[in-house]
Write a protein that holds these residues in place. Structure first.
Motif, short mmCIF file in Angstrom:
data_model
loop_
_atom_site.label_atom_id
_atom_site.label_comp_id
_atom_site.label_asym_id
_atom_site.label_seq_id
_atom_site.Cartn_x
_atom_site.Cartn_y
_atom_site.Cartn_z
N TYR A 104 0.82 -1.27 0.08
CA TYR A 104 -0.14 -0.12 0.04
C TYR A 104 1.00 1.11 0.06
O TYR A 104 1.45 1.47 1.00
N LYS A 105 0.66 2.07 -1.19
CA LYS A 105 1.49 3.29 -0.95
C LYS A 105 0.94 4.46 -0.51
O LYS A 105 -0.28 4.53 -0.26
N VAL A 106 2.01 5.13 0.16
CA VAL A 106 1.49 6.20 1.15
C VAL A 106 0.83 7.51 0.36
O VAL A 106 1.75 7.84 -0.81
N GLY A 107 -0.16 8.31 0.62
CA GLY A 107 -0.44 9.35 -0.25
C GLY A 107 0.26 10.51 0.25
O GLY A 107 0.37 11.72 -0.29
N SER A 108 0.47 10.84 1.82
CA SER A 108 1.13 11.82 2.23
C SER A 108 1.70 11.49 3.42
O SER A 108 1.50 11.03 4.48
N TYR A 109 3.03 11.86 3.54
CA TYR A 109 3.72 11.47 4.77
C TYR A 109 3.79 12.62 5.96
O TYR A 109 4.26 12.61 7.02
N VAL A 110 3.02 13.67 5.60
CA VAL A 110 2.97 14.87 6.50
C VAL A 110 3.86 15.54 7.15
O VAL A 110 4.09 15.70 8.33
N GLY A 111 5.08 15.37 6.31
CA GLY A 111 6.33 16.08 6.75
C GLY A 111 7.33 15.10 7.62
O GLY A 111 8.32 15.45 7.96
N ASN A 118 11.48 24.55 9.46
CA ASN A 118 11.65 24.01 10.76
C ASN A 118 10.36 23.85 11.63
O ASN A 118 10.60 23.69 13.06
N ASN A 119 9.39 24.38 10.92
CA ASN A 119 8.07 24.50 11.83
C ASN A 119 7.09 23.68 11.69
O ASN A 119 5.95 23.95 11.94
N GLY A 120 7.41 22.47 10.70
CA GLY A 120 6.24 21.48 10.58
C GLY A 120 5.74 21.61 9.29
O GLY A 120 4.81 20.87 8.97
N GLY A 121 6.12 22.54 8.53
CA GLY A 121 5.48 22.74 7.16
C GLY A 121 5.87 21.47 6.39
O GLY A 121 7.13 20.81 6.47
N ALA A 122 5.13 21.33 5.18
CA ALA A 122 5.49 20.04 4.40
C ALA A 122 4.72 20.15 2.95
O ALA A 122 3.50 20.93 2.92
N LEU A 123 5.33 19.85 2.08
CA LEU A 123 4.77 19.83 0.78
C LEU A 123 4.45 18.39 -0.01
O LEU A 123 5.70 17.45 0.19
N THR A 124 3.40 18.20 -0.34
CA THR A 124 3.34 16.90 -1.15
C THR A 124 2.67 17.41 -2.57
O THR A 124 1.84 18.25 -2.61
N ALA A 125 3.17 16.68 -3.37
CA ALA A 125 2.90 17.00 -4.80
C ALA A 125 2.88 15.40 -5.76
O ALA A 125 3.69 14.54 -5.40
N TYR A 126 2.03 15.41 -6.71
CA TYR A 126 2.02 14.26 -7.23
C TYR A 126 1.38 14.49 -8.78
O TYR A 126 0.49 15.28 -8.79
N ALA A 127 2.00 13.81 -9.92
CA ALA A 127 1.39 13.97 -11.10
C ALA A 127 1.49 12.57 -11.78
O ALA A 127 2.35 11.78 -11.54
N LEU A 128 0.38 12.37 -12.74
CA LEU A 128 0.41 11.13 -13.41
C LEU A 128 -0.14 11.34 -14.82
O LEU A 128 -1.06 12.25 -14.92
N TYR A 129 0.45 10.42 -15.94
CA TYR A 129 -0.12 10.57 -17.10
C TYR A 129 -0.65 8.97 -17.20
O TYR A 129 0.50 8.13 -17.15
N GLN A 130 -1.72 8.89 -17.63
CA GLN A 130 -2.20 7.33 -17.86
C GLN A 130 -2.85 7.00 -19.32
O GLN A 130 -3.71 8.14 -19.71
N ASN A 131 -2.40 6.10 -19.89
CA ASN A 131 -2.97 5.90 -21.30
C ASN A 131 -3.71 4.64 -21.07
O ASN A 131 -3.28 3.47 -20.68
N THR A 132 -4.91 4.59 -21.47
CA THR A 132 -5.85 3.50 -21.10
C THR A 132 -6.41 3.02 -22.44
O THR A 132 -7.30 3.78 -23.21
N ASP A 133 -6.39 1.67 -22.75
CA ASP A 133 -7.01 1.11 -24.08
C ASP A 133 -7.78 -0.12 -23.42
O ASP A 133 -7.28 -1.07 -23.41
#
Length: 411
Positions: free
Chosen positions: A247-254, A301-316
């Protein structure tokens, strides 16, 4: 033996800590023997939804439906047991999307029933590789097709990314064998699976000269269309992610610094069927390919965090395939972005945006979906509230707008 115990402890704590709750520890872990080399762990979670949608269609009796509705989105229990350093067994059961229309008087209806999501056993092939089999979630295609429902950053997973759910598999799980592991910073998972016979088109027959239907195994037989093949490969530039479970993690929250790029596939030879002008059937290969990138890191250093994801999917799925507003032959771009606000408290806020655009071959048109929301983390993903506004524009149809409030706890 000491090294084995240390490794097992690191794997368990890594899985728990990846949920973004630093005070959760390893959860409910029970040692079977005195030295802890044999153990089992139990995880339980529930997600409750309150939704407002003023664009709901009439019900089956032609009556207007209420704008506000409640549902139990997920109620699950997962248990895995490390019998010894070489053997692992996992079982996962629960129910999904229980609401007023799917409940039954005594809890015996189809939608009220618990069912197994995963049941698989695994044998280690050294420290970094393993082979297993059963009803499993070691999927191909993309990170989102392997998403854990415990730690999705957005309200829910991007639906078209679970691209085979109910078509070749049972609720995103195939019955088959898999091989998984890593070579340095490159992780892999590949599988050979049975394709489902009684799928979402179990009573469908292709029209003469019309679009393909996902009915290959049922109409052409298991020899011609019985097997499906999948794989996913991702390379870690920074911190390595655990592949102890699929199971892949969606966000680690920093809590980690991750930059992964991946690519995957799904192939089902003759998975779909078309009929020519005289009704003769022939199979069409189903093929899905994707590339994606995932970034998650603390900011400052104050608990901020960035989560980014990009996907290209070709479906036939075959010639002009289209099933509802969920599955279509075509292509898709999806991205989401979230930011944990830098506040030095245990409670965290994470506003986010998500957007996807789909090209639909059957109607030569597009669909788009925008999500705007925020997560309120009380203890990482173990206790959180999510509020999301979502708008879906499908081809020339009017946009459908939904506001959802989710409360989630997992232990």
């Amino acid at each position: 033996m000491k090294r084995v115990l240390i490794l097992a402890g690191l794997l368990i704590s890594s899985f728990a800590f990846s949920q973004g709750s630093p005070d959760y520890g390893s959860g409910l872990k029970v040692n079977i023997n005195e030295d802890g080399s044999s153990y089992f762990r139990i995880i339980s979670w529930a997600q409750f939804w309150a939704q407002h949608n003023s664009d709901r269609p009439l019900d089956s009796n032609g009556n207007e439906q209420a704008d506000l509705s409640f549902s139990l989105r997920r109620a699950r229990v997962l248990m895995y047991a490390q019998i010894n350093k070489d053997f692992l067994i996992l079982t996962h059961f629960g129910l999904n999307s229980l609401n007023a229309d799917t409940m039954s008087p005594t809890g015996t209806g189809d939608a009220s029933q618990l069912f197994f999501h995963d049941v698989w056993a695994q044998y280690s092939l050294g420290e970094k590789h393993a082979v297993g089999g059963g009803l499993h979630y070691w999927n191909g295609i993309s990170r989102l097709n392997n998403q854990s429902t415990l730690n999705i950053m957005t309200l829910d997973n991007q639906r078209q990314s679970w691209a085979t759910l109910g078509l070749s598999d049972q609720f995103a799980r195939h019955l088959g064998i898999y091989l998984k592991g890593s070579f340095g910073k490159l992780q892999y998972r590949v599988a050979v699976n049975e394709a489902e016979t009684n799928n979402l088109q179990a009573t469908t027959v292709p029209l003469n000269g019309g679009a393909a239907t996902y009915t290959g195994r049922r109409l052409l037989g298991s020899k011609a269309a019985g097997k499906a093949y999948s794989g996913y490969f991702d390379y870690a530039f920074f911190d390595a992610e655990s592949n102890f479970l699929p199971y892949k993690v969606g966000s680690y929250v920093g809590t980690k610094k991750v930059l992964n790029v991946g690519a995957g596939f799904f192939m089902h030879p003759k998975g779909s069927v078309i009929a020519d002008a005289t009704g003769n059937l022939s199979g069409e290969d189903v093929s899905i390919f994707a590339v994606d990138a995932f970034y998650d890191a603390p900011i400052g250093n104050n608990g901020g965090a960035l989560t980014a994801y990009a996907l290209y999917q070709n479906t036939d799925y075959g010639k002009d395939f289209r099933l509802g507003t969920t599955y279509e032959t075509g292509s898709m771009l999806h991205a989401h972005l979230g930011y944990v606000l830098p506040v030095a408290t245990k409670t965290k806020f994470q506003p986010y945006l998500s957007y996807d655009s789909r090209k639909i071959d059957a109607i030569n048109d597009t669909a788009s979906q925008l999500g705007i929301g925020t997560n309120l983390y009380f203890s990482g993903h173990n206790s959180k509230i999510t509020l999301e506004y979502q708008t879906l524009k499908y081809a020339q149809n009017d946009a459908v707008n939904t506001i959802t409030l989710q409360a989630m706890i997992y232990l």
